[in-house]
Motif scaffolding. Structure first.
Motif, PDB file in Angstrom:
ATOM      1  N   VAL A 115      13.294  12.969  -0.895  1.00 17.28           N
ATOM      2  CA  VAL A 115      13.553  12.643  -2.236  1.00 17.28           C
ATOM      3  C   VAL A 115      13.158  11.067  -2.448  1.00 17.28           C
ATOM      4  N   THR A 116      13.329  10.345  -1.615  1.00 21.67           N
ATOM      5  CA  THR A 116      12.903   8.954  -1.552  1.00 21.67           C
ATOM      6  C   THR A 116      12.074   8.328  -0.625  1.00 21.67           C
TER       7      THR A 116
ATOM      8  N   THR B 233      14.590   8.949  23.408  1.00 19.06           N
ATOM      9  CA  THR B 233      14.894   9.241  22.065  1.00 19.06           C
ATOM     10  C   THR B 233      14.658  10.917  21.676  1.00 19.06           C
ATOM     11  N   ILE B 234      15.376  11.445  21.267  1.00 13.17           N
ATOM     12  CA  ILE B 234      15.409  13.022  20.975  1.00 13.17           C
ATOM     13  C   ILE B 234      15.017  13.246  19.576  1.00 13.17           C
ATOM     14  N   ALA B 235      14.024  13.651  19.030  1.00 19.86           N
ATOM     15  CA  ALA B 235      13.645  14.103  17.644  1.00 19.86           C
ATOM     16  C   ALA B 235      13.207  15.248  17.443  1.00 19.86           C
ATOM     17  N   TRP B 236      13.472  15.843  16.148  1.00 20.52           N
ATOM     18  CA  TRP B 236      12.681  16.959  15.564  1.00 20.52           C
ATOM     19  C   TRP B 236      11.460  16.828  15.077  1.00 20.52           C
ATOM     20  N   LEU B 237      10.467  17.604  15.663  1.00 23.13           N
ATOM     21  CA  LEU B 237       8.956  17.296  15.475  1.00 23.13           C
ATOM     22  C   LEU B 237       8.758  18.066  14.067  1.00 23.13           C
ATOM     23  N   LEU B 238       8.196  17.581  13.068  1.00 19.78           N
ATOM     24  CA  LEU B 238       7.970  17.829  11.791  1.00 19.78           C
ATOM     25  C   LEU B 238       6.482  18.103  11.466  1.00 19.78           C
ATOM     26  N   GLU B 239       6.326  19.092  10.537  1.00 15.19           N
ATOM     27  CA  GLU B 239       4.817  19.071   9.972  1.00 15.19           C
ATOM     28  C   GLU B 239       5.021  18.416   8.419  1.00 15.19           C
ATOM     29  N   ALA B 240       4.087  17.760   7.825  1.00 16.03           N
ATOM     30  CA  ALA B 240       4.014  17.251   6.469  1.00 16.03           C
ATOM     31  C   ALA B 240       2.761  17.902   5.994  1.00 16.03           C
ATOM     32  N   SER B 241       2.621  17.759   4.500  1.00 14.01           N
ATOM     33  CA  SER B 241       1.429  18.206   3.890  1.00 14.01           C
ATOM     34  C   SER B 241       0.286  17.402   4.486  1.00 14.01           C
ATOM     35  N   ASP B 242      -0.813  17.893   4.036  1.00 16.30           N
ATOM     36  CA  ASP B 242      -2.029  17.041   4.240  1.00 16.30           C
ATOM     37  C   ASP B 242      -2.085  15.844   3.656  1.00 16.30           C
ATOM     38  N   GLU B 243      -1.712  15.762   2.543  1.00 13.65           N
ATOM     39  CA  GLU B 243      -1.679  14.394   1.589  1.00 13.65           C
ATOM     40  C   GLU B 243      -0.844  13.447   2.312  1.00 13.65           C
TER      41      GLU B 243
ATOM     42  N   ARG C  67       0.734  -1.380  -0.089  1.00 11.16           N
ATOM     43  CA  ARG C  67      -0.006  -0.094   0.085  1.00 11.16           C
ATOM     44  C   ARG C  67       0.939   1.163   0.090  1.00 11.16           C
ATOM     45  N   ALA C  68       1.901   1.308   0.744  1.00 14.19           N
ATOM     46  CA  ALA C  68       2.888   2.281   0.871  1.00 14.19           C
ATOM     47  C   ALA C  68       3.461   2.702  -0.725  1.00 14.19           C
ATOM     48  N   ALA C  69       3.677   1.521  -1.384  1.00 14.39           N
ATOM     49  CA  ALA C  69       4.178   1.591  -2.674  1.00 14.39           C
ATOM     50  C   ALA C  69       3.084   2.356  -3.719  1.00 14.39           C
ATOM     51  N   GLU C  70       1.922   2.230  -3.316  1.00 21.03           N
ATOM     52  CA  GLU C  70       0.690   2.898  -4.166  1.00 21.03           C
ATOM     53  C   GLU C  70       0.613   4.187  -3.504  1.00 21.03           C
ATOM     54  N   LEU C  71       0.721   4.555  -2.431  1.00 21.08           N
ATOM     55  CA  LEU C  71       0.458   5.714  -1.810  1.00 21.08           C
ATOM     56  C   LEU C  71       1.413   6.743  -1.868  1.00 21.08           C
ATOM     57  N   LEU C  72       2.647   6.391  -1.677  1.00 23.45           N
ATOM     58  CA  LEU C  72       3.901   7.262  -1.507  1.00 23.45           C
ATOM     59  C   LEU C  72       4.449   8.060  -2.853  1.00 23.45           C
ATOM     60  N   PRO C  73       4.607   7.279  -3.971  1.00 24.18           N
ATOM     61  CA  PRO C  73       5.151   7.700  -5.078  1.00 24.18           C
ATOM     62  C   PRO C  73       4.641   9.111  -5.403  1.00 24.18           C
ATOM     63  N   PRO C  74       3.433   9.454  -5.649  1.00 24.25           N
ATOM     64  CA  PRO C  74       2.897  10.718  -6.296  1.00 24.25           C
ATOM     65  C   PRO C  74       3.315  11.707  -4.923  1.00 24.25           C
ATOM     66  N   LEU C  75       3.585  11.401  -3.876  1.00 21.40           N
ATOM     67  CA  LEU C  75       3.760  12.359  -2.618  1.00 21.40           C
ATOM     68  C   LEU C  75       5.279  12.808  -2.717  1.00 21.40           C
ATOM     69  N   ILE C  76       6.334  12.143  -3.310  1.00 24.49           N
ATOM     70  CA  ILE C  76       7.562  12.257  -3.315  1.00 24.49           C
ATOM     71  C   ILE C  76       8.097  13.110  -4.532  1.00 24.49           C
ATOM     72  N   PRO C  77       8.950  14.186  -4.460  1.00 23.76           N
ATOM     73  CA  PRO C  77       9.557  14.742  -3.127  1.00 23.76           C
ATOM     74  C   PRO C  77       8.598  15.123  -2.140  1.00 23.76           C
ATOM     75  N   ALA C  78       8.877  15.186  -0.759  1.00 25.97           N
ATOM     76  CA  ALA C  78       7.706  15.672   0.148  1.00 25.97           C
ATOM     77  C   ALA C  78       8.703  16.678   0.966  1.00 25.97           C
TER      78      ALA C  78
END
Length: 120
Positions: free
Chosen positions: A100-101, A36-46, A8-19
């Protein structure tokens, strides 16, 4: 992840990359002796919708919840977290990132399966 989720990821993600992802803060995950320390990110709605769908499909996941983040310190002893954060404050930290990937890493056989974007 099981193969259904990867397919399902292979169907959903290609049109969204680059993100594009934007850093909006720093988060600390963990409740025991390691953090674990991480940077909190915002992504597109898609991207957020795709990630939530994939997370919901994952039988080992937490349902349709997704916290977009970039891990920058993994399994750190709790007592070093303040110094780690102070050291990060001294660095020039990027504000945005471009993915990019999209890929799935299987650690046991050490196989990287690219499912979208560059080299797909």
């Amino acid at each position: 992840m099981n193969s259904q989720v990867v397919e399902r990821a292979a169907e959903l993600l290609p049109p969204l990359i680059p993100a594009e992802f934007t850093r909006v803060g720093t988060v600390i995950f963990g409740t025991k002796s390691k953090r674990t320390i991480a940077w909190l990110l915002e992504a597109s709605d898609e991207m957020e919708a795709a990630a939530r769908e994939l997370s919901a499909l994952n039988p080992d996941g937490r349902g349709d919840r997704w916290t977009p983040h970039l891990t920058i310190g993994l399994r750190l002893p709790r007592d070093v977290v303040p110094d780690y954060l102070a050291a990060l404050d001294e660095l020039e930290q990027p504000r945005s990132f471009t993915a990019v990937t999209a890929a799935y890493w299987r650690p046991e056989p050490q196989i990287l399966q690219v499912i979208g974007g560059k080299d797909a």
